[in-house]
Scaffold this active site. Structure first.
Site, PDB file in Angstrom:
ATOM      1  N   HIS A 131       0.862  -1.185   0.000  1.00 44.23           N
ATOM      2  CA  HIS A 131       0.000   0.000   0.000  1.00 44.23           C
ATOM      3  C   HIS A 131       0.893   1.228   0.000  1.00 44.23           C
ATOM      4  O   HIS A 131       1.725   1.419   0.883  1.00 44.23           O
ATOM      5  CB  HIS A 131      -0.920   0.017   1.225  1.00 44.23           C
ATOM      6  CG  HIS A 131      -1.873   1.178   1.217  1.00 44.23           C
ATOM      7  ND1 HIS A 131      -3.126   1.108   0.645  1.00 44.23           N
ATOM      8  CD2 HIS A 131      -1.743   2.452   1.699  1.00 44.23           C
ATOM      9  CE1 HIS A 131      -3.736   2.272   0.777  1.00 44.23           C
ATOM     10  NE2 HIS A 131      -2.926   3.102   1.408  1.00 44.23           N
ATOM     11  N   CYS A 132       0.716   2.080  -1.007  1.00 43.61           N
ATOM     12  CA  CYS A 132       1.583   3.242  -1.177  1.00 43.61           C
ATOM     13  C   CYS A 132       0.820   4.513  -0.820  1.00 43.61           C
ATOM     14  O   CYS A 132      -0.181   4.840  -1.469  1.00 43.61           O
ATOM     15  CB  CYS A 132       2.080   3.320  -2.621  1.00 43.61           C
ATOM     16  SG  CYS A 132       3.144   4.752  -2.942  1.00 43.61           S
ATOM     17  N   PRO A 133       1.259   5.255   0.191  1.00 45.15           N
ATOM     18  CA  PRO A 133       0.565   6.509   0.530  1.00 45.15           C
ATOM     19  C   PRO A 133       0.717   7.575  -0.535  1.00 45.15           C
ATOM     20  O   PRO A 133      -0.107   8.495  -0.605  1.00 45.15           O
ATOM     21  CB  PRO A 133       1.234   6.929   1.849  1.00 45.15           C
ATOM     22  CG  PRO A 133       2.577   6.270   1.832  1.00 45.15           C
ATOM     23  CD  PRO A 133       2.384   4.973   1.106  1.00 45.15           C
TER      24      PRO A 133
END
Length: 309
Positions: A131-133
Protein backbone atom coordinates in the site's frame (compact mmCIF):
# COMPACT_ATOMS: atom_id res chain seq x y z
CA UNK A 1 -16.65 4.14 -8.63
CA UNK A 2 -13.31 5.80 -9.34
CA UNK A 3 -13.78 8.26 -6.52
CA UNK A 4 -14.47 5.42 -4.11
CA UNK A 5 -11.08 3.90 -4.86
CA UNK A 6 -9.30 6.96 -3.51
CA UNK A 7 -8.88 6.07 0.15
CA UNK A 8 -9.75 8.55 2.89
CA UNK A 9 -6.48 7.85 4.64
CA UNK A 10 -5.07 11.07 6.21
CA UNK A 11 -1.49 10.08 5.43
CA UNK A 12 -2.42 9.27 1.84
CA UNK A 13 -4.27 12.55 1.36
CA UNK A 14 -1.28 14.51 2.70
CA UNK A 15 1.06 12.62 0.37
CA UNK A 16 -1.21 13.35 -2.59
CA UNK A 17 -1.22 17.07 -1.79
CA UNK A 18 2.56 17.05 -1.33
CA UNK A 19 3.03 15.24 -4.64
CA UNK A 20 0.99 17.72 -6.67
CA UNK A 21 2.52 20.69 -4.86
CA UNK A 22 6.04 19.42 -5.59
CA UNK A 23 5.25 18.88 -9.28
CA UNK A 24 3.73 22.33 -9.80
CA UNK A 25 6.48 24.00 -7.77
CA UNK A 26 9.16 22.35 -9.90
CA UNK A 27 7.39 23.47 -13.06
CA UNK A 28 7.11 27.04 -11.73
CA UNK A 29 10.80 27.29 -10.81
CA UNK A 30 12.02 25.74 -14.06
CA UNK A 31 9.90 28.04 -16.22
CA UNK A 32 10.13 31.27 -14.21
CA UNK A 33 13.69 31.19 -12.85
CA UNK A 34 15.56 28.83 -15.18
CA UNK A 35 14.27 28.90 -18.75
CA UNK A 36 12.99 32.47 -19.07
CA UNK A 37 16.19 34.18 -17.81
CA UNK A 38 18.62 31.79 -19.52
CA UNK A 39 16.77 31.18 -22.81
CA UNK A 40 14.82 34.42 -23.24
CA UNK A 41 15.91 34.90 -26.86
CA UNK A 42 16.49 31.27 -27.86
CA UNK A 43 14.36 28.50 -29.28
CA UNK A 44 15.95 26.15 -26.76
CA UNK A 45 13.81 27.70 -24.04
CA UNK A 46 10.66 26.65 -25.85
CA UNK A 47 12.01 23.17 -26.52
CA UNK A 48 13.13 22.60 -22.94
CA UNK A 49 9.87 23.98 -21.58
CA UNK A 50 7.74 21.83 -23.87
CA UNK A 51 9.71 18.65 -23.15
CA UNK A 52 9.76 19.25 -19.38
CA UNK A 53 6.01 19.91 -19.27
CA UNK A 54 5.38 16.83 -21.42
CA UNK A 55 7.21 14.73 -18.83
CA UNK A 56 5.19 16.33 -16.03
CA UNK A 57 1.97 15.73 -17.95
CA UNK A 58 2.77 12.03 -18.34
CA UNK A 59 3.82 11.91 -14.69
CA UNK A 60 0.46 13.32 -13.55
CA UNK A 61 -1.48 11.09 -15.95
CA UNK A 62 0.25 7.95 -14.66
CA UNK A 63 -0.18 9.10 -11.07
CA UNK A 64 -3.91 9.71 -11.57
CA UNK A 65 -4.35 6.29 -13.14
CA UNK A 66 -2.52 4.66 -10.24
CA UNK A 67 -4.65 6.57 -7.72
CA UNK A 68 -8.09 5.96 -9.20
CA UNK A 69 -7.61 2.57 -10.87
CA UNK A 70 -8.77 -0.62 -9.23
CA UNK A 71 -5.61 -2.34 -7.95
CA UNK A 72 -7.32 -5.72 -8.21
CA UNK A 73 -9.75 -5.88 -5.33
CA UNK A 74 -11.27 -9.28 -4.73
CA UNK A 75 -15.05 -8.81 -5.03
CA UNK A 76 -17.08 -9.38 -1.91
CA UNK A 77 -19.90 -11.93 -1.92
CA UNK A 78 -23.44 -10.63 -1.93
CA UNK A 79 -24.41 -12.97 0.90
CA UNK A 80 -22.48 -14.23 3.90
CA UNK A 81 -20.48 -17.38 3.32
CA UNK A 82 -20.42 -20.48 5.48
CA UNK A 83 -16.84 -21.48 6.34
CA UNK A 84 -17.82 -24.27 8.75
CA UNK A 85 -16.99 -27.09 6.32
CA UNK A 86 -13.61 -26.04 4.97
CA UNK A 87 -12.08 -29.54 5.02
CA UNK A 88 -14.66 -31.02 2.68
CA UNK A 89 -14.46 -27.97 0.47
CA UNK A 90 -10.68 -28.26 0.13
CA UNK A 91 -10.98 -31.58 -1.71
CA UNK A 92 -13.52 -30.09 -4.11
CA UNK A 93 -11.28 -27.10 -4.68
CA UNK A 94 -8.37 -29.31 -5.72
CA UNK A 95 -10.61 -31.33 -8.04
CA UNK A 96 -11.93 -28.21 -9.80
CA UNK A 97 -8.60 -26.43 -10.22
CA UNK A 98 -9.01 -23.97 -7.34
CA UNK A 99 -5.82 -24.86 -5.51
CA UNK A 100 -4.22 -21.96 -3.68
CA UNK A 101 -7.48 -20.24 -2.79
CA UNK A 102 -7.58 -19.16 0.83
CA UNK A 103 -10.08 -17.65 3.23
CA UNK A 104 -9.81 -14.07 4.45
CA UNK A 105 -11.29 -13.80 7.92
CA UNK A 106 -11.49 -10.01 7.67
CA UNK A 107 -13.26 -9.79 4.32
CA UNK A 108 -15.11 -13.05 5.08
CA UNK A 109 -14.66 -14.30 1.56
CA UNK A 110 -12.52 -16.62 -0.52
CA UNK A 111 -9.54 -15.06 -2.23
CA UNK A 112 -7.49 -16.30 -5.21
CA UNK A 113 -3.81 -17.26 -5.02
CA UNK A 114 -1.32 -14.45 -4.29
CA UNK A 115 -4.06 -12.16 -2.95
CA UNK A 116 -3.44 -10.43 0.37
CA UNK A 117 -5.49 -8.28 2.71
CA UNK A 118 -4.70 -4.57 2.98
CA UNK A 119 -5.40 -3.03 6.37
CA UNK A 120 -5.73 0.47 4.91
CA UNK A 121 -8.03 -0.37 2.00
CA UNK A 122 -9.74 -3.04 4.15
CA UNK A 123 -9.98 -5.33 1.14
CA UNK A 124 -8.08 -8.24 -0.32
CA UNK A 125 -5.93 -7.21 -3.30
CA UNK A 126 -4.94 -9.62 -6.04
CA UNK A 127 -1.15 -9.94 -6.30
CA UNK A 128 -0.73 -7.13 -3.80
CA UNK A 129 2.70 -5.48 -3.78
CA UNK A 130 2.20 -2.89 -1.03
CA UNK A 131 0.00 0.00 0.00
CA UNK A 132 1.58 3.24 -1.18
CA UNK A 133 0.57 6.51 0.53
CA UNK A 134 1.96 8.50 -2.42
CA UNK A 135 -0.89 7.23 -4.57
CA UNK A 136 -3.25 6.70 -1.63
CA UNK A 137 -3.98 3.26 -2.99
CA UNK A 138 -2.66 -0.26 -3.08
CA UNK A 139 -0.22 -1.38 -5.77
CA UNK A 140 -1.69 -4.56 -7.16
CA UNK A 141 -2.21 -6.58 -10.30
CA UNK A 142 -4.25 -3.98 -12.19
CA UNK A 143 -2.42 -0.72 -11.41
CA UNK A 144 1.21 -1.76 -10.95
CA UNK A 145 1.93 -0.66 -14.52
CA UNK A 146 0.75 2.90 -13.82
CA UNK A 147 2.67 3.01 -10.54
CA UNK A 148 5.93 2.00 -12.23
CA UNK A 149 5.33 4.56 -15.00
CA UNK A 150 4.79 7.22 -12.34
CA UNK A 151 8.11 6.29 -10.73
CA UNK A 152 9.87 6.36 -14.10
CA UNK A 153 8.64 9.82 -15.09
CA UNK A 154 9.28 11.19 -11.61
CA UNK A 155 12.90 10.06 -11.87
CA UNK A 156 13.24 11.56 -15.36
CA UNK A 157 11.70 14.86 -14.24
CA UNK A 158 13.97 15.01 -11.18
CA UNK A 159 17.10 14.39 -13.26
CA UNK A 160 16.02 16.85 -15.94
CA UNK A 161 15.26 19.62 -13.43
CA UNK A 162 18.62 19.08 -11.71
CA UNK A 163 20.48 19.47 -15.01
CA UNK A 164 18.54 22.61 -15.92
CA UNK A 165 19.04 24.22 -12.51
CA UNK A 166 22.76 23.49 -12.42
CA UNK A 167 23.23 24.81 -15.94
CA UNK A 168 21.21 28.00 -15.18
CA UNK A 169 23.20 28.54 -12.00
CA UNK A 170 26.49 28.25 -13.89
CA UNK A 171 25.14 30.57 -16.61
CA UNK A 172 24.17 33.17 -14.00
CA UNK A 173 27.58 33.04 -12.29
CA UNK A 174 29.37 33.52 -15.63
CA UNK A 175 27.21 36.51 -16.51
CA UNK A 176 27.94 38.13 -13.17
CA UNK A 177 31.68 37.66 -13.67
CA UNK A 178 31.49 39.11 -17.19
CA UNK A 179 29.62 42.16 -15.90
CA UNK A 180 26.49 41.42 -17.92
CA UNK A 181 24.23 41.42 -14.91
CA UNK A 182 22.12 44.40 -13.94
CA UNK A 183 23.13 46.84 -11.26
CA UNK A 184 24.03 45.17 -8.03
CA UNK A 185 21.67 47.24 -5.90
CA UNK A 186 18.66 46.29 -8.03
CA UNK A 187 19.50 42.61 -8.37
CA UNK A 188 20.50 41.68 -4.82
CA UNK A 189 16.98 40.94 -3.47
CA UNK A 190 15.95 38.87 -6.51
CA UNK A 191 19.33 37.10 -6.55
CA UNK A 192 18.79 35.69 -3.08
CA UNK A 193 15.27 34.62 -4.01
CA UNK A 194 16.48 32.86 -7.16
CA UNK A 195 19.26 31.06 -5.29
CA UNK A 196 16.75 29.95 -2.65
CA UNK A 197 14.47 28.50 -5.35
CA UNK A 198 17.45 26.77 -6.95
CA UNK A 199 18.50 25.14 -3.67
CA UNK A 200 14.97 24.05 -2.77
CA UNK A 201 14.40 22.51 -6.21
CA UNK A 202 17.77 20.75 -6.14
CA UNK A 203 17.04 19.24 -2.72
CA UNK A 204 13.56 18.20 -3.85
CA UNK A 205 14.90 16.66 -7.06
CA UNK A 206 17.65 14.71 -5.32
CA UNK A 207 15.35 13.36 -2.58
CA UNK A 208 12.51 12.38 -4.89
CA UNK A 209 14.85 11.17 -7.62
CA UNK A 210 16.80 8.79 -5.40
CA UNK A 211 13.66 7.64 -3.61
CA UNK A 212 11.69 6.73 -6.73
CA UNK A 213 14.64 5.14 -8.51
CA UNK A 214 15.19 2.76 -5.60
CA UNK A 215 11.50 1.81 -5.62
CA UNK A 216 11.54 1.58 -9.43
CA UNK A 217 14.42 -0.91 -9.30
CA UNK A 218 12.67 -2.89 -6.57
CA UNK A 219 9.49 -3.06 -8.66
CA UNK A 220 11.34 -4.38 -11.71
CA UNK A 221 13.12 -7.01 -9.63
CA UNK A 222 9.79 -8.02 -8.13
CA UNK A 223 8.30 -8.52 -11.61
CA UNK A 224 11.29 -10.37 -13.07
CA UNK A 225 11.55 -12.73 -10.09
CA UNK A 226 7.75 -13.16 -10.05
CA UNK A 227 7.70 -12.51 -6.32
CA UNK A 228 6.07 -9.58 -4.53
CA UNK A 229 7.68 -8.10 -1.38
CA UNK A 230 5.01 -9.79 0.75
CA UNK A 231 5.82 -13.14 -0.83
CA UNK A 232 9.55 -12.52 -0.43
CA UNK A 233 9.11 -11.93 3.28
CA UNK A 234 6.88 -14.99 3.70
CA UNK A 235 9.25 -17.21 1.73
CA UNK A 236 12.23 -16.05 3.80
CA UNK A 237 10.35 -16.86 6.98
CA UNK A 238 9.37 -20.26 5.57
CA UNK A 239 12.96 -21.05 4.62
CA UNK A 240 14.19 -19.92 8.02
CA UNK A 241 11.61 -22.09 9.79
CA UNK A 242 12.45 -25.08 7.63
CA UNK A 243 16.18 -24.73 8.22
CA UNK A 244 15.60 -24.42 11.96
CA UNK A 245 13.28 -27.43 12.18
CA UNK A 246 14.93 -29.70 9.64
CA UNK A 247 18.31 -31.32 10.11
CA UNK A 248 18.70 -32.15 6.42
CA UNK A 249 19.50 -29.37 3.95
CA UNK A 250 18.27 -31.41 1.01
CA UNK A 251 14.75 -31.68 2.34
CA UNK A 252 14.46 -27.92 2.80
CA UNK A 253 15.93 -27.05 -0.60
CA UNK A 254 13.59 -29.44 -2.45
CA UNK A 255 10.51 -27.47 -1.41
CA UNK A 256 9.47 -24.36 -3.33
CA UNK A 257 7.08 -21.50 -2.60
CA UNK A 258 3.54 -22.48 -3.59
CA UNK A 259 3.06 -19.76 -6.20
CA UNK A 260 6.22 -20.53 -8.18
CA UNK A 261 6.28 -22.82 -11.15
CA UNK A 262 8.86 -25.64 -11.31
CA UNK A 263 12.26 -24.43 -12.34
CA UNK A 264 12.04 -26.06 -15.75
CA UNK A 265 8.76 -24.28 -16.65
CA UNK A 266 9.36 -20.90 -15.03
CA UNK A 267 8.10 -18.00 -17.16
CA UNK A 268 10.62 -15.97 -19.18
CA UNK A 269 11.40 -12.48 -17.95
CA UNK A 270 9.84 -10.83 -21.00
CA UNK A 271 6.63 -12.78 -20.46
CA UNK A 272 6.49 -11.59 -16.86
CA UNK A 273 7.02 -7.99 -17.96
CA UNK A 274 4.30 -8.27 -20.59
CA UNK A 275 1.86 -9.53 -17.98
CA UNK A 276 2.28 -6.22 -16.15
CA UNK A 277 2.81 -3.73 -19.00
CA UNK A 278 0.66 -5.39 -21.66
CA UNK A 279 1.22 -7.49 -24.74
CA UNK A 280 1.37 -4.64 -27.25
CA UNK A 281 4.37 -2.67 -28.43
CA UNK A 282 7.15 -1.95 -25.97
CA UNK A 283 6.67 1.74 -26.78
CA UNK A 284 3.19 1.52 -25.25
CA UNK A 285 4.80 0.50 -21.97
CA UNK A 286 5.73 4.16 -21.49
CA UNK A 287 2.16 5.41 -21.88
CA UNK A 288 -0.65 5.16 -19.30
CA UNK A 289 -2.82 3.11 -21.65
CA UNK A 290 -5.14 0.32 -20.64
CA UNK A 291 -3.41 -2.97 -21.38
CA UNK A 292 -5.04 -6.26 -22.21
CA UNK A 293 -5.32 -8.67 -19.27
CA UNK A 294 -2.76 -11.50 -19.03
CA UNK A 295 -3.88 -14.75 -20.56
CA UNK A 296 -2.32 -16.88 -17.83
CA UNK A 297 -4.04 -16.67 -14.48
CA UNK A 298 -6.48 -14.06 -15.79
CA UNK A 299 -7.73 -11.02 -13.94
CA UNK A 300 -11.44 -11.69 -14.39
CA UNK A 301 -12.73 -13.60 -11.41
CA UNK A 302 -15.78 -13.84 -9.23
CA UNK A 303 -16.17 -13.59 -5.49
CA UNK A 304 -16.23 -17.38 -5.28
CA UNK A 305 -14.17 -20.11 -6.90
CA UNK A 306 -15.97 -22.82 -8.83
CA UNK A 307 -17.05 -25.02 -5.96
CA UNK A 308 -20.00 -25.46 -3.66
CA UNK A 309 -20.41 -23.47 -0.48
Amino acid sequence: MASLRCRRDPCGVICLILTYFSVFYADYVVIQYVLIPAYADSVWGTLHGSFFNLILLLLLACHSKAVFSDPGMVPLPETALDFSDLRSQSSRMSERGCEGWTVCSRCETYRPPRAHHCRVCQRCIRRMDHHCPWINNCVGELNQKYFIQFLFYTGIASLYSMVLVVWAWVWRIRNERDGEADKEGEETPSKHLIVAHYIILLVESVLFGVFVMVIFYDQLVSIITDETPIEQMKNRLMIKDRSASSSSLSSSSSQQPPHHLPHGTRKPKMALLREVFGRGSVFCWLLPLHSSPPSVGGIIYSALPDYDV
